[in-house]
Motif scaffolding. Structure first.
Motif, mmCIF file in Angstrom:
data_model
loop_
_atom_site.group_PDB
_atom_site.id
_atom_site.type_symbol
_atom_site.label_atom_id
_atom_site.label_comp_id
_atom_site.label_asym_id
_atom_site.label_seq_id
_atom_site.Cartn_x
_atom_site.Cartn_y
_atom_site.Cartn_z
ATOM 1 N N UNK A 460 0.796 -1.228 0.000
ATOM 2 C CA UNK A 460 0.000 0.000 0.000
ATOM 3 C C UNK A 460 0.821 1.266 0.000
ATOM 4 N N UNK A 461 2.140 1.151 0.055
ATOM 5 C CA UNK A 461 3.025 2.312 -0.007
ATOM 6 C C UNK A 461 4.288 1.920 -0.762
ATOM 7 N N UNK A 462 5.032 2.912 -1.222
ATOM 8 C CA UNK A 462 6.239 2.640 -2.021
ATOM 9 C C UNK A 462 7.429 2.496 -1.090
ATOM 10 N N UNK A 463 8.032 1.308 -1.097
ATOM 11 C CA UNK A 463 9.097 1.004 -0.155
ATOM 12 C C UNK A 463 10.482 1.410 -0.646
ATOM 13 N N UNK A 464 10.637 1.583 -1.944
ATOM 14 C CA UNK A 464 11.956 1.883 -2.499
ATOM 15 C C UNK A 464 12.430 3.279 -2.065
ATOM 16 N N UNK A 465 13.730 3.390 -1.857
ATOM 17 C CA UNK A 465 14.387 4.675 -1.563
ATOM 18 C C UNK A 465 13.818 5.358 -0.307
ATOM 19 N N UNK A 466 13.562 4.572 0.727
ATOM 20 C CA UNK A 466 13.114 5.131 2.005
ATOM 21 C C UNK A 466 14.053 4.642 3.104
ATOM 22 N N UNK A 467 14.528 5.591 3.890
ATOM 23 C CA UNK A 467 15.416 5.281 5.014
ATOM 24 C C UNK A 467 14.649 5.515 6.312
ATOM 25 N N UNK A 468 14.756 4.592 7.254
ATOM 26 C CA UNK A 468 14.080 4.696 8.544
ATOM 27 C C UNK A 468 15.109 4.958 9.639
ATOM 28 N N UNK A 469 14.843 5.976 10.453
ATOM 29 C CA UNK A 469 15.745 6.335 11.552
ATOM 30 C C UNK A 469 14.944 6.269 12.849
ATOM 31 N N UNK A 470 15.319 5.347 13.741
ATOM 32 C CA UNK A 470 14.619 5.188 15.025
ATOM 33 C C UNK A 470 15.336 5.995 16.097
ATOM 34 N N UNK A 471 14.589 6.864 16.785
ATOM 35 C CA UNK A 471 15.194 7.689 17.825
ATOM 36 C C UNK A 471 14.308 7.659 19.071
ATOM 37 N N UNK A 472 14.926 7.908 20.235
ATOM 38 C CA UNK A 472 14.247 7.933 21.529
ATOM 39 C C UNK A 472 14.554 9.276 22.208
ATOM 40 N N UNK A 473 13.846 10.344 21.846
ATOM 41 C CA UNK A 473 14.142 11.660 22.443
ATOM 42 C C UNK A 473 13.973 11.681 23.962
ATOM 43 N N UNK A 474 13.048 10.867 24.484
ATOM 44 C CA UNK A 474 12.807 10.894 25.921
ATOM 45 C C UNK A 474 14.032 10.471 26.722
ATOM 46 N N UNK A 475 14.928 9.668 26.105
ATOM 47 C CA UNK A 475 16.132 9.235 26.819
ATOM 48 C C UNK A 475 17.109 10.389 27.020
ATOM 49 N N UNK A 476 16.939 11.461 26.229
ATOM 50 C CA UNK A 476 17.783 12.646 26.388
ATOM 51 C C UNK A 476 17.040 13.776 27.093
ATOM 52 N N UNK A 477 15.890 13.453 27.685
ATOM 53 C CA UNK A 477 15.170 14.446 28.472
ATOM 54 C C UNK A 477 14.166 15.278 27.713
ATOM 55 N N UNK A 478 13.886 14.964 26.450
ATOM 56 C CA UNK A 478 12.908 15.734 25.689
ATOM 57 C C UNK A 478 11.503 15.328 26.095
ATOM 58 N N UNK A 479 10.703 16.297 26.491
ATOM 59 C CA UNK A 479 9.325 16.038 26.881
ATOM 60 C C UNK A 479 8.442 17.165 26.361
ATOM 61 N N UNK A 480 7.173 16.858 26.116
ATOM 62 C CA UNK A 480 6.178 17.870 25.794
ATOM 63 C C UNK A 480 6.542 18.735 24.611
ATOM 64 N N UNK A 481 6.482 20.067 24.820
ATOM 65 C CA UNK A 481 6.704 21.026 23.734
ATOM 66 C C UNK A 481 8.130 20.936 23.196
ATOM 67 N N UNK A 482 9.111 20.652 24.067
ATOM 68 C CA UNK A 482 10.503 20.534 23.604
ATOM 69 C C UNK A 482 10.638 19.386 22.612
ATOM 70 N N UNK A 483 9.936 18.304 22.870
ATOM 71 C CA UNK A 483 9.998 17.155 21.964
ATOM 72 C C UNK A 483 9.407 17.499 20.604
ATOM 73 N N UNK A 484 8.265 18.178 20.585
ATOM 74 C CA UNK A 484 7.633 18.554 19.316
ATOM 75 C C UNK A 484 8.499 19.545 18.542
ATOM 76 N N UNK A 485 9.127 20.456 19.261
ATOM 77 C CA UNK A 485 10.050 21.400 18.608
ATOM 78 C C UNK A 485 11.233 20.661 17.997
ATOM 79 N N UNK A 486 11.725 19.654 18.713
ATOM 80 C CA UNK A 486 12.829 18.840 18.186
ATOM 81 C C UNK A 486 12.429 18.178 16.870
#
Length: 810
Positions: A460-486
């Motif tokens: 249902x979507x085009x898989x070619x030429x797509x890179x996935x990057x998994x991140x955990x902002x909460x582990x660096x203290x990002x919460x709430x509005x700071x996380x959305x700004x990030x």
């Protein structure tokens, strides 16, 4: 018995070729079965390395709204204080952490556990002390217990590790103990690195981890049903108290429907794929068939050897040796072969186990299991070796000792009686080998065809030429509005990187799951479960998911803006019937005061698996408007103008410019991630193909052996026929015809058996039936061609017989 063993060894030294072939054949079958047992034992049978593991139980909630180990911390306290059926109880939650030691950060797995965790399990420390109930008290200094593997990997097994510190989310924790080497946690497939007191749970947990798991140890005299009823009552009373006076008739019925099941916890909690046990059972059946073929091969060798030893056996019988004594001698020789094959099989199993683990897990959770050659494995190998001795040794020994002594002493030759029923056992064995190999090849062919069908499914979507990057902002203290700004800064920065076409975010990547949320549709009171995925602007554009009607999310859909959603085509069709879904309203459970307006409808995608037969109803919400428990971890999707792995460095540099300390857990292509969802199917089809080829090879040897033996036994007859004018093509036709008749009989029996047994593979197949004509025809042609090759070489030898030499034969 000692004399029998010495005589058997002497006979093998006189015929080392026979002994080597027999031992290698048995080692192949025994080694494959032993390796498969090691993996199956670790996944399905082995208990946790704790004290009296069968006394452990795991609490599992069953209710109309939710299911699983979903208990609050306050509810756990109620369980612990009010229940009387347990000698101990512990709560836990699995964490993903960034652990920093001496300034070096590393992504690690851990658990927040109550202080009674190790005492309830009965786990003694390899060094230092365990966590205690005092460590759970608020205000206590942070302490941790680390795993043996983490101690070995990070601290080089430093004996003075107790007292060293590790930083978790900005808080310093002191190491007080090291768990034993064999204890890797209570979750199969997920090895823990660290255990932290429950007092720090709210600080360290991920945003969507709102509940705890509970494991307890039953009192020796406690009744499981009574204990379950006790915990269920406490759970119902706690839920009723949480609702207060606002208990509606519907809520009352749901309260009464709640129950807590006590699941045996001695084997731990499985974090492995649901289909893995079923796949292992299928593979166990396959290796069992390989062992049967190997036994049939060795039985054929022993029958041929018994024919060559008929005169020896006849002389011993004529001199007064009891038949039971000769039977015991021949069975002892079979036992020696089985013992040698078993010993070599155990050595092969150690290598084969590593191969199986690498193939089944592909670097995943299976690598965390305790798979090794232990006493259980050795006992299994011993039992299999003894069983093989019985399978291949008894029939040849009985046949060899039931002969006409007078006929043999008068000088009967091997060629006499070759068309008598005495060749029946060998023919039956060859037919059995061929049929079993056909059965294995059909099974492998069905699994391979099923994998091909799955690989061709439109996600249902085009898989070619797509890179996935998994991140955990909460582990660096990002919460709430700071996380959305990030997220906004990262999207802008990465979109401008060289080779990047567009970038976006989603809480759940494609084919990696979602969050089931209960919603009410268009002011209705009835709530339904839907798959919810918070996404950033340009998500549908980046993933090339067609927008059928309406609009995409934009930067204006912020936290203070009116709540909006995009729904899948199946959602609109199922819950709004023939009405236009645009403008309709949804309402999330626990957010009853705020309506969510549908602003778009998108094409269906495979959300959880390529195997999805019916599309799941899906709701997409703007990332800025997502519930707080769905933030803290995220996947960035990057559409590139080139091979995505080429752009990985540029993407990583862009993320580094946003925040050098942001934990980037994994970078992978969408294609690789999608293929990873088929890991079970890939490993199953690969291993079944390997076992099928082994079976084909062993059956080919068996057919070649009996055809070659027939040629040797009929050498004089063939020589006479050639001397009387028989043409070479007649000899070829006679020899090949006899061999192919056995092979074709085996093929027919194998196809019929496969047609019946393939129904057990139905749940593992996709897009094909168990009676796929392409597979059956292909296996028949392959088996026929290989059989023809196996018969050709003995036929060529027969056609080249010199009549003069043949007349002097024997």
């Amino acid at each position: 018995m000692t004399q029998d063993v010495r005589l058997g060894l002497r006979m093998f030294r006189k015929n080392p070729g026979f002994a080597a072939v027999a031992v290698l054949t048995l080692a192949l079958g025994i080694g494959a079965n032993t390796a498969m047992f090691s993996v199956t034992d670790a996944v399905m049978l082995k208990l946790l390395p704790v004290r009296n593991p069968k006394q452990l139980v795991y609490f599992r909630l069953l209710s109309p709204q939710e299911e699983g180990s979903v208990f609050s911390r306050a509810e756990f306290a109620q369980f612990r204080e009010r229940s009387h059926s347990f000698s101990g109880m512990s709560a836990f939650d699995t964490l993903r952490l960034m652990g920093t030691v001496d300034g070096q950060g590393e992504f690690i797995s851990g658990q927040c556990v109550s202080g009674t965790f190790f005492s309830v399990l009965g786990v003694d420390m390899a060094a230092g002390r365990p966590l205690t109930a005092e460590d759970d008290h608020p205000g206590r200094p942070g302490v941790v217990v680390i795993s043996y593997d983490y101690w070995k990997r990070k601290f080089a097994q430093d004996p003075s590790v107790a007292g060293k510190t590790i930083s978790l989310k900005g808080t310093s924790f002191t190491i007080v103990g090291v768990a034993p080497a064999r204890f890797r946690g209570i979750e199969l497939g997920d090895a823990m690195d660290i255990w932290v007191p429950l007092a720090f749970w709210e600080q360290l947990r991920l945003n969507d981890h709102l509940t705890l798991g509970v494991m307890a140890r039953m009192q020796p005299e406690a009744d499981a049903k009574r204990a379950s009823a006790e915990i269920t009552l406490i759970n119902q009373q706690f839920a009723a108290a949480s609702l207060g006076s606002e208990i509606t008739p519907l809520a009352g019925r749901e309260l009464l429907a709640r129950s807590v099941e006590l699941v045996p916890g001695g084997r731990g909690l499985s974090d492995l794929p649901d289909e893995l046990p079923r796949s292992l059972l299928v593979l166990t059946m396959f290796v069992g068939l390989v062992l049967l073929i190997a036994c049939a091969n060795v039985a054929n060798l022993l029958l041929a050897r018994a024919v060559n030893r008929r005169k020896e056996i006849a002389v011993r019988l004529a001199l007064g040796a009891p038949r039971i004594r000769l039977f015991r001698q021949l069975l002892t020789e079979s036992l020696l072969l089985a013992a040698a094959g078993g010993a070599l099989g155990v050595l092969l199993a150690s290598w084969a186990t590593s191969f199986l683990m690498a193939l089944l897990s592909d670097g995943g959770g299976l690598q965390a299991l305790d798979v090794r050659t232990d006493m259980r494995t050795l006992c299994f190998a011993l039992g299999v070796s003894f069983l093989t001795c019985l399978l291949f040794g008894i029939a040849p020994a009985l046949w060899a000792t039931r002969m006409d002594v007078g006929l043999m002493l008068k000088g009967a030759s091997i060629s006499e009686g070759v068309n008598t029923p005495r060749l029946g056992p060998r023919k039956i064995l060859v037919i059995s080998q061929v049929s079993l190999s056909v059965l294995l090849l059909v099974g492998a062919g069905l699994l391979v065809r099923s994998l091909q069908k799955l690989s061709m499914v439109d996600a249902g979507f085009r898989q070619e030429n797509v890179l996935l990057v998994s991140i955990y902002p909460t582990l660096s203290g990002y919460e709430g509005a700071r996380e959305l700004t990030l997220y906004a800064r990262a999207q802008e920065q990465v979109s401008a990187a060289p080779g990047v076409v567009s970038a976006t975010f989603s809480r759940f990547g494609m084919l990696s799951g979602g969050s089931w949320i209960r919603v009410a549709v268009d002011k209705g009171e009835k709530e339904i479960n839907v798959n919810c995925n918070p996404v950033a602007p340009r998500f549908f554009e980046t993933m090339d998911i067609p927008m059928l009607i309406g609009r995409d999310f934009t930067g204006a859909d912020g936290r203070q803006a009116p709540r909006v959603a995009v729904v899948s085509e199946s959602f609109a069709r199922r819950y709004f019937s023939n009405e236009i879904a645009l403008g309709k309203q949804l309402r999330f459970k626990d957010e009853k005061g705020e309506q969510i307006v549908v602003v778009g409808i998108v094409k269906e995608v495979k959300a959880l698996s390529l195997r999805e037969q019916e599309p799941l109803p899906q709701v997409y919400v703007p990332l800025a408007q997502a519930p707080s428990d769905l933030l803290g971890q995220i996947t960035m999707e990057v559409r590139t103008a080139m091979e995505p792995t080429t752009a990985a460095t540029a993407v990583r540099d862009a993320m580094h410019d946003v925040d050098a300390n942001l934990p980037v857990v994994k970078i992978i292509t969408q294609k690789a991630q999608s293929e990873g969802t088929l890991q079970n199917e890939k490993s199953l089809s690969t291993l079944s193909t390997v076992f099928g080829i082994v079976a084909l090879f062993l059956a080919c040897i068996g057919l070649y052996g009996i055809t070659a033996y027939t040629v040797v036994a009929r050498t004089r007859e063939i020589g006479i026929r050639i001397a009387l004018g028989a043409r070479t093509d007649n000899v070829y036709r006679t020899v090949i015809g006899q061999g192919m008749s056995l092979a074709l009989t085996g093929v027919m029996v194998g196809l019929a058996s496969a047609f019946v047994i393939s129904r057990f593979l139905t749940s593992l197949l996709f897009g094909i039936s168990g009676a796929d004509l392409i597979v059956y025809a292909g296996v028949s042609l392959l088996r026929g061609f290989v059989s023809l090759a196996a018969c050709y070489f003995p036929a060529r030898r027969a056609a080249r017989v010199d009549p003069m030499t043949a007349l002097r034969y024997e």
